[in-house]
Design a protein around this motif. Sequence first.
Motif, PDB file in Angstrom:
ATOM      1  N   PHE A 261       6.305  -3.087  -2.752  1.00 46.36           N
ATOM      2  CA  PHE A 261       5.968  -3.143  -1.323  1.00 46.36           C
ATOM      3  C   PHE A 261       6.565  -4.358  -0.629  1.00 46.36           C
ATOM      4  O   PHE A 261       6.481  -4.489   0.586  1.00 46.36           O
TER       5      PHE A 261
ATOM      6  N   ALA B 182       9.309  -5.920   0.957  1.00 39.57           N
ATOM      7  CA  ALA B 182      10.600  -5.517   1.511  1.00 39.57           C
ATOM      8  C   ALA B 182      11.648  -6.630   1.407  1.00 39.57           C
ATOM      9  O   ALA B 182      12.812  -6.367   1.086  1.00 39.57           O
TER      10      ALA B 182
ATOM     11  N   VAL C 259      10.959   0.710  -1.023  1.00 40.59           N
ATOM     12  CA  VAL C 259       9.885  -0.136  -0.499  1.00 40.59           C
ATOM     13  C   VAL C 259       8.733   0.738  -0.034  1.00 40.59           C
ATOM     14  O   VAL C 259       8.899   1.614   0.830  1.00 40.59           O
ATOM     15  N   GLY C 260       7.554   0.520  -0.599  1.00 41.92           N
ATOM     16  CA  GLY C 260       6.386   1.277  -0.190  1.00 41.92           C
ATOM     17  C   GLY C 260       5.203   1.030  -1.099  1.00 41.92           C
ATOM     18  O   GLY C 260       5.268   0.240  -2.049  1.00 41.92           O
ATOM     19  N   ASP C 261       4.125   1.695  -0.793  1.00 38.62           N
ATOM     20  CA  ASP C 261       2.862   1.591  -1.536  1.00 38.62           C
ATOM     21  C   ASP C 261       2.894   2.589  -2.685  1.00 38.62           C
ATOM     22  O   ASP C 261       3.061   3.795  -2.461  1.00 38.62           O
TER      23      ASP C 261
ATOM     24  N   ASP D  93       0.806   5.736  -2.302  1.00 37.68           N
ATOM     25  CA  ASP D  93       1.036   6.596  -1.138  1.00 37.68           C
ATOM     26  C   ASP D  93       1.787   7.838  -1.606  1.00 37.68           C
ATOM     27  O   ASP D  93       2.967   7.766  -1.967  1.00 37.68           O
TER      28      ASP D  93
ATOM     29  N   THR E  18       3.055  10.489  -0.163  1.00 38.90           N
ATOM     30  CA  THR E  18       4.264  10.866   0.564  1.00 38.90           C
ATOM     31  C   THR E  18       5.438   9.979   0.160  1.00 38.90           C
ATOM     32  O   THR E  18       6.557  10.463  -0.086  1.00 38.90           O
ATOM     33  N   PHE E  19       5.196   8.669   0.074  1.00 35.19           N
ATOM     34  CA  PHE E  19       6.233   7.744  -0.365  1.00 35.19           C
ATOM     35  C   PHE E  19       6.702   8.097  -1.773  1.00 35.19           C
ATOM     36  O   PHE E  19       7.912   8.115  -2.060  1.00 35.19           O
TER      37      PHE E  19
ATOM     38  N   ASP F 183       8.834  11.372  -1.751  1.00 41.17           N
ATOM     39  CA  ASP F 183      10.139  11.165  -1.113  1.00 41.17           C
ATOM     40  C   ASP F 183      11.057  10.335  -2.006  1.00 41.17           C
ATOM     41  O   ASP F 183      12.257  10.628  -2.132  1.00 41.17           O
ATOM     42  N   ALA F 184      10.497   9.284  -2.622  1.00 44.55           N
ATOM     43  CA  ALA F 184      11.305   8.424  -3.491  1.00 44.55           C
ATOM     44  C   ALA F 184      11.785   9.184  -4.723  1.00 44.55           C
ATOM     45  O   ALA F 184      12.961   9.086  -5.110  1.00 44.55           O
TER      46      ALA F 184
END
Length: 236
Positions: A39, A41, A60-62, A65, A67-68, A71-72
């Motif tokens: 997380f 950045a 970069v993300g939680d 999460d 959705t993150f 997508d990743a």
Amino acid sequence: MTTTEGRNVAIVTGSARGLGYELACQLIERGWLVAGIDFDADRQAELAERFGTERYRAFVGDVADETFVDDAIAEIARIGHIDLLINNAGQPSFKTPTAYVAADVDKCLKGLKGMILWSVATLKACGEHDLKITNVMSTAATRGNANESVYCATKWGEKGYTQSLKAAYKGSSVKIVGVYPGGIDTDFYRDSHDYVSLEKQHSFMDPAELAEVILFNLVNEANLTVSDIIIERNYR
């Protein structure tokens, strides 16, 4: 997009600092392409510039999460087959039993939730074959520790999930490894100096040495899998 033909692809969560960073660095040194998840950045941008996209792809993300995660994973799967997932990300909360509040529970549970989400998404992306999932937990998953009741509860949950995955994929090309390290000298304890003093923290394991021991067992040419790795520091 840079070709990765013939190269191994690994996902490392919590890759920006501490043990995750050391694992990512040493995998890169071994010729792997690492998809680093964190997380932070600024730190991710720094690492992407240092290593280059041929060796390190920063996300970069939680980790908790959904959705993150989805997508990743979709983007990473387009790079190539994912050979290794290291679920390393997690946050602690060290308090006396009566000092815990709901926010502390949520903080600790992010690691468990992330472990599950990344494992599920990666298994789907790999078609449930030719994948090694490594769940980095803690020796807190093997015992109860004073002032770590919520943290221990979370780690015991992670151990239960790890053991269940082992049972589900026994005899298949999906290998599950549980890693249970003791204290590591990183910023993990920075908010808990009333519990773990700096002097005590600096007596803990060196993250680079720990990463080397973990990868010695995870990434080798032997036709075998070390399924549980408990690592304690030497007392001198």
